[in-house]
Write a protein that holds these residues in place. Structure first.
Motif, PDB file in Angstrom:
ATOM      1  N   HIS A 226     -36.386  38.785 -42.135  1.00  0.00           N
ATOM      2  CA  HIS A 226     -37.690  39.442 -42.045  1.00  0.00           C
ATOM      3  C   HIS A 226     -38.819  38.432 -41.904  1.00  0.00           C
ATOM      4  O   HIS A 226     -39.789  38.680 -41.197  1.00  0.00           O
TER       5      HIS A 226
ATOM      6  N   ASP B 188     -32.221  45.556 -44.299  1.00  0.00           N
ATOM      7  CA  ASP B 188     -33.224  46.372 -44.988  1.00  0.00           C
ATOM      8  C   ASP B 188     -33.380  45.883 -46.429  1.00  0.00           C
ATOM      9  O   ASP B 188     -32.530  46.147 -47.286  1.00  0.00           O
TER      10      ASP B 188
ATOM     11  N   ASP C  26     -34.075  44.944 -38.303  1.00  0.00           N
ATOM     12  CA  ASP C  26     -34.796  45.573 -39.408  1.00  0.00           C
ATOM     13  C   ASP C  26     -33.901  46.557 -40.153  1.00  0.00           C
ATOM     14  O   ASP C  26     -33.924  46.633 -41.387  1.00  0.00           O
TER      15      ASP C  26
END
Length: 84
Positions: free
Chosen positions: A72, A29, A25
């Motif tokens: 993600h 980003d 994560d």
């Protein structure tokens, strides 16, 4: 033997999985990459960045953004897992 594995090994795997997710994560980003794209555009518009440098950096950031979105997506779908 299996009880001992459950008591000792499973919590460790859970912690490693959480750390792995946090690292991915942070590394990928999406918001930070989008901010970098905006900053690149602004620097170009202000004349502080040449068109060649702007285009090169834009391509790099767009590639990074595509990869970050894929990571993600995999994180939210649960497809990324720590292997034992």
């Amino acid at each position: 033997m299996f009880v001992l594995d459950d008591l000792l090994f499973r919590p460790f795997v859970g912690i490693v999985d959480a750390l792995h997710t946090m690292a991915l994560d942070e590394l990928y980003d999406v918001d930070a990459i989008e901010d970098d794209l905006k900053e690149n555009q602004l620097l170009y518009e202000l004349g502080e960045r040449s068109e060649e440098e702007y285009r090169r950096r834009k391509e790099e950031l767009e590639t990074e953004l595509e990869i970050a979105r894929e990571v993600h997506e995999e994180l939210t779908s649960g497809r990324v897992q720590v292997k034992r």
